[in-house]
Write a protein that holds these residues in place. Structure first.
Motif, PDB file in Angstrom:
ATOM      1  N   SER A   1       0.808  -1.223   0.000  1.00  0.00           N
ATOM      2  CA  SER A   1       0.000   0.000   0.000  1.00  0.00           C
ATOM      3  C   SER A   1       0.841   1.274   0.000  1.00  0.00           C
ATOM      4  CB  SER A   1      -0.942   0.003   1.205  1.00  0.00           C
ATOM      5  OG  SER A   1      -0.206   0.043   2.418  1.00  0.00           O
ATOM      6  N   GLU A   2       1.975   1.260   0.672  1.00  0.00           N
ATOM      7  CA  GLU A   2       2.789   2.471   0.802  1.00  0.00           C
ATOM      8  C   GLU A   2       3.983   2.494  -0.148  1.00  0.00           C
ATOM      9  OE1 GLU A   2       1.639   4.863   2.476  1.00  0.00           O
ATOM     10  OE2 GLU A   2       0.051   3.745   3.476  1.00  0.00           O
ATOM     11  N   LEU A   3       4.596   1.347  -0.348  1.00  0.00           N
ATOM     12  CA  LEU A   3       5.743   1.309  -1.252  1.00  0.00           C
ATOM     13  C   LEU A   3       5.336   1.019  -2.690  1.00  0.00           C
ATOM     14  CD1 LEU A   3       8.376  -0.621   0.925  1.00  0.00           C
ATOM     15  CD2 LEU A   3       8.028   1.851   0.689  1.00  0.00           C
ATOM     16  N   GLY A   4       4.071   0.618  -2.895  1.00  0.00           N
ATOM     17  CA  GLY A   4       3.572   0.381  -4.243  1.00  0.00           C
ATOM     18  C   GLY A   4       4.147  -0.835  -4.925  1.00  0.00           C
TER      19      GLY A   4
ATOM     20  N   ASP B   1       4.549 -10.284  -4.513  1.00  0.00           N
ATOM     21  CA  ASP B   1       5.671 -11.221  -4.487  1.00  0.00           C
ATOM     22  C   ASP B   1       6.786 -10.777  -3.547  1.00  0.00           C
ATOM     23  OD1 ASP B   1       6.357  -9.100  -6.168  1.00  0.00           O
ATOM     24  OD2 ASP B   1       7.764 -10.329  -7.311  1.00  0.00           O
ATOM     25  N   LYS B   2       6.727  -9.553  -3.023  1.00  0.00           N
ATOM     26  CA  LYS B   2       7.729  -9.095  -2.064  1.00  0.00           C
ATOM     27  C   LYS B   2       7.281  -9.278  -0.617  1.00  0.00           C
ATOM     28  CE  LYS B   2      10.571  -7.930  -5.233  1.00  0.00           C
ATOM     29  NZ  LYS B   2      11.749  -8.814  -5.469  1.00  0.00           N
ATOM     30  N   GLN B   3       6.043  -9.719  -0.433  1.00  0.00           N
ATOM     31  CA  GLN B   3       5.552  -9.941   0.922  1.00  0.00           C
ATOM     32  C   GLN B   3       6.145 -11.218   1.508  1.00  0.00           C
ATOM     33  OE1 GLN B   3       1.296  -9.839   0.008  1.00  0.00           O
ATOM     34  NE2 GLN B   3       1.141  -7.814   0.939  1.00  0.00           N
TER      35      GLN B   3
ATOM     36  N   VAL C   1      13.295  -5.422  -0.690  1.00  0.00           N
ATOM     37  CA  VAL C   1      12.182  -4.502  -0.482  1.00  0.00           C
ATOM     38  C   VAL C   1      12.654  -3.062  -0.622  1.00  0.00           C
ATOM     39  CG1 VAL C   1      10.398  -3.717   1.121  1.00  0.00           C
ATOM     40  CG2 VAL C   1      10.956  -6.140   0.978  1.00  0.00           C
ATOM     41  N   GLN C   2      13.522  -2.641   0.262  1.00  0.00           N
ATOM     42  CA  GLN C   2      13.995  -1.262   0.214  1.00  0.00           C
ATOM     43  C   GLN C   2      14.754  -0.978  -1.078  1.00  0.00           C
ATOM     44  OE1 GLN C   2      13.288   1.095   2.248  1.00  0.00           O
ATOM     45  NE2 GLN C   2      14.664   2.734   1.606  1.00  0.00           N
ATOM     46  N   GLY C   3      15.582  -1.929  -1.508  1.00  0.00           N
ATOM     47  CA  GLY C   3      16.352  -1.722  -2.726  1.00  0.00           C
ATOM     48  C   GLY C   3      15.469  -1.553  -3.948  1.00  0.00           C
ATOM     49  N   VAL C   4      14.438  -2.383  -4.072  1.00  0.00           N
ATOM     50  CA  VAL C   4      13.519  -2.273  -5.203  1.00  0.00           C
ATOM     51  C   VAL C   4      12.702  -0.992  -5.113  1.00  0.00           C
ATOM     52  CG1 VAL C   4      11.556  -3.352  -6.364  1.00  0.00           C
ATOM     53  CG2 VAL C   4      13.422  -4.776  -5.503  1.00  0.00           C
ATOM     54  N   ALA C   5      12.257  -0.666  -3.882  1.00  0.00           N
ATOM     55  CA  ALA C   5      11.475   0.568  -3.702  1.00  0.00           C
ATOM     56  C   ALA C   5      12.292   1.794  -4.100  1.00  0.00           C
ATOM     57  CB  ALA C   5      11.017   0.677  -2.252  1.00  0.00           C
ATOM     58  N   ARG C   6      13.586   1.763  -3.783  1.00  0.00           N
ATOM     59  CA  ARG C   6      14.460   2.881  -4.142  1.00  0.00           C
ATOM     60  C   ARG C   6      14.561   3.019  -5.659  1.00  0.00           C
ATOM     61  NH1 ARG C   6      18.793   0.988  -2.192  1.00  0.00           N
ATOM     62  NH2 ARG C   6      18.417   1.664  -0.042  1.00  0.00           N
ATOM     63  N   ASN C   7      14.667   1.881  -6.342  1.00  0.00           N
ATOM     64  CA  ASN C   7      14.751   1.906  -7.796  1.00  0.00           C
ATOM     65  C   ASN C   7      13.441   2.355  -8.444  1.00  0.00           C
ATOM     66  OD1 ASN C   7      17.395   1.000  -7.696  1.00  0.00           O
ATOM     67  ND2 ASN C   7      16.817  -1.164  -7.864  1.00  0.00           N
ATOM     68  N   MET C   8      12.338   2.158  -7.712  1.00  0.00           N
ATOM     69  CA  MET C   8      11.031   2.576  -8.209  1.00  0.00           C
ATOM     70  C   MET C   8      10.726   4.034  -7.865  1.00  0.00           C
ATOM     71  SD  MET C   8       8.842  -0.820  -7.108  1.00  0.00           S
ATOM     72  CE  MET C   8       7.288   0.050  -7.336  1.00  0.00           C
ATOM     73  N   TYR C   9      11.651   4.664  -7.163  1.00  0.00           N
ATOM     74  CA  TYR C   9      11.472   6.058  -6.717  1.00  0.00           C
ATOM     75  C   TYR C   9      10.189   6.219  -5.890  1.00  0.00           C
ATOM     76  CZ  TYR C   9      15.068   6.860 -10.216  1.00  0.00           C
ATOM     77  OH  TYR C   9      16.230   6.805 -10.948  1.00  0.00           O
ATOM     78  N   ALA C  10       9.998   5.240  -4.968  1.00  0.00           N
ATOM     79  CA  ALA C  10       8.819   5.306  -4.096  1.00  0.00           C
ATOM     80  C   ALA C  10       8.903   6.534  -3.197  1.00  0.00           C
ATOM     81  CB  ALA C  10       8.733   4.036  -3.249  1.00  0.00           C
ATOM     82  N   GLU C  11       7.754   7.142  -2.966  1.00  0.00           N
ATOM     83  CA  GLU C  11       7.732   8.348  -2.135  1.00  0.00           C
ATOM     84  C   GLU C  11       8.054   8.039  -0.679  1.00  0.00           C
ATOM     85  OE1 GLU C  11       4.085  10.390  -2.559  1.00  0.00           O
ATOM     86  OE2 GLU C  11       4.304  10.755  -4.716  1.00  0.00           O
ATOM     87  N   LYS C  12       7.641   6.870  -0.213  1.00  0.00           N
ATOM     88  CA  LYS C  12       7.880   6.506   1.181  1.00  0.00           C
ATOM     89  C   LYS C  12       8.981   5.478   1.261  1.00  0.00           C
ATOM     90  CE  LYS C  12       3.234   7.704   2.734  1.00  0.00           C
ATOM     91  NZ  LYS C  12       2.018   7.270   3.462  1.00  0.00           N
ATOM     92  N   THR C  13       9.486   5.266   2.455  1.00  0.00           N
ATOM     93  CA  THR C  13      10.609   4.363   2.641  1.00  0.00           C
ATOM     94  C   THR C  13      10.375   3.493   3.870  1.00  0.00           C
ATOM     95  OG1 THR C  13      12.992   4.240   3.046  1.00  0.00           O
ATOM     96  CG2 THR C  13      11.827   6.147   3.942  1.00  0.00           C
TER      97      THR C  13
END
Length: 463
Positions: free
Chosen positions: A359-362, A366-368, A402-414
């Protein structure tokens, strides 16, 4: 069939051999000497010799074959085929219920053999009356209990005469298991021809024998034990190139309503290992189940094509703990621990983590992770350092996947505190020291639904 009848029939066949074209005979009997040599073998036979009657692939015709496990293959192939059946005998086959009987009536000297009922030959050839076999895959996030689901499935589908399956033991005869990996090949799955060194005194000789793989072993057992369910369990299917692993066996995955393969394949090595006849078509019988497991987080290791997928039933394993298992889970795998100064428990932590990931990292499901991603240890009925286990088994997954992929996706939250940790080593050290490492967006979700929250509510009520 009695041995004396075989001897008499063979003698009659030998006389007929000298009076008719030798091409009436099988390729195994090419000369009078071949006929004579077989008498020595006949003399070594037991008093009763058995054969099986089986159906062709079209299920409309039948044929007689040797009982391989009783070592009578030579009797049929080299001796009885050498008797000119069209001239000296006739075979009458009668089907009674699910079993066949056959009579061999010899025209020479009016010799008749005993009636043979295949139900009396070997109980292993009895018809299968269990649940229809299928191809099924359990898939879901890592730690959801897919292997446990497989064990439950096996015990739900075994026959009444089979012992309950215990996955913690490796002595179950009717369950065959293999764990696939990127280097797993068709030869591992089906089998391969291997050199065998034999010693005879000071001399050595090398022969090449077929060493069956797990599929061929399971198929052989299913054919020999046709009155019981047999299971081939393939763990981590998506970690291997399944199209290459299955090869021509892929054709067998289409099944009819009775669970038997709709189409057969020509594979001399498998056919010879399973049936003792390399010319026979190979089929998966209706008592052989094929069960696979797939981690959704591994889906991009080797992608499965649609043709492969549609030949399996896909059973999703949820990340949630089933209601009927929550009491057991709370007792055995739900410790309390501190995260960034907040008291929580494993059930609340991983549940809120999964919600935050999507919901927050978008990110996709499959990452759960599932409730059994970590199996916590206990000593003297107390959990043994749950924070250390989380540090060593979960933290790196969250940082890389999780964090690494979210960073590459330019997620607003961390998930972790922004800009405070530039490497995994600094994150690891901070967590080990008990410092705050997670973002406020995530930690604000904790301490509200776990054991700690329930204890606080009970304390407030007492006050």
């Amino acid at each position: 069939m009695n041995k004396v009848d075989i001897v008499k029939a063979f003698g009659n066949g030998f006389r007929e051999y000298n009076e008719c074209d030798k091409y009436r005979y099988s390729k195994d009997v090419d000369s009078e000497q071949d006929m004579m040599n077989n008498f020595d073998y006949i003399a070594s036979l037991p008093e009763k010799v058995y054969f099986k009657i089986e159906e062709y692939a079209d299920e409309k015709r039948i044929y007689i074959r040797s009982v391989k496990e009783k070592d009578y293959q030579k009797t049929w192939n080299s001796i009885l085929r050498g008797i000119p059946f069209p001239k000296i005998c006739k075979i009458r086959i009668v089907k009674k219920e699910n079993n066949y009987q056959f009579f061999i009536d010899y025209l020479v000297n009016d010799l008749k053999c005993d009636v043979v009922d295949v139900s009396e030959i070997n109980e292993e050839t009895s018809p299968y009356n269990g649940k229809t076999a299928e191809n099924i895959i359990y898939y879901g996030a890592p730690g959801t209990g897919k292997s446990y689901g497989v064990s439950e499935y096996v015990n739900d589908h075994i026959c009444e005469n089979q012992e309950k399956y215990d996955a913690s033991k490796d002595d179950c005869k009717y369950v065959f298991r293999a764990t696939l990996h990127p280097e797993y090949t068709y030869s591992d799955f089906v089998g391969q021809v291997m050199p065998v060194v034999e010693k005879n005194g000071d001399e050595k000789s090398i022969t090449y024998d077929f060493k069956p793989g797990v599929f061929t072993e399971a198929l052989t057992y299913a054919e020999k034990h046709s009155d019981g369910a047999v299971f081939l369990v393939l763990e981590e299917l998506s970690r291997a190139n399944v199209a290459a692993v299955f090869g021509d066996v892929f054709q067998l995955l289409d099944r009819k309503d009775n669970g038997r393969s709709e189409y057969g394949i020509d594979n001399a090595l498998i056919a010879n290992a399973v049936y003792g006849d390399e010319e026979k078509k190979v089929f998966i019988p209706g008592n052989l189940f094929i069960i696979g497991t797939v981690n959704t987080s591994d889906q991009n290791v080797f992608a499965m094509d649609t043709a492969f997928k549609r030949r399996f039933n896909w059973k999703y394993v949820s990340i949630d703990v089933p209601e009927e298992k929550k009491a057991e889970f709370n007792q055995d795998n739900n410790p309390e621990f501190m995260v960034d100064g907040i008291k929580t428990d494993w059930l609340e932590f991983y549940t809120e983590l999964d919600k935050f990931i999507t919901s927050e990292l978008g990110m996709t499901e499959d990452k759960q992770i599932g409730p059994y991603f970590i199996k916590f240890r206990k000593k003297n009925n107390e959990y043994d350092e749950p924070r250390e286990i989380i540090r060593d088994k979960l933290l790196q997954y969250l940082w890389d996947d999780v964090q690494g992929v979210a960073r590459n996706m330019y997620a607003e939250k961390t998930l972790f505190r922004r800009d405070e940790f530039t490497s995994y080593s600094t994150l690891y050290d901070a967590f080990d020291k008990g410092e705050n490492v997670f973002s406020n967006e995530f930690t604000s979700r904790l301490g509200k639904s776990g054991k700690a929250a329930a204890d606080d509510e009970a304390s407030d009520q007492n006050d």
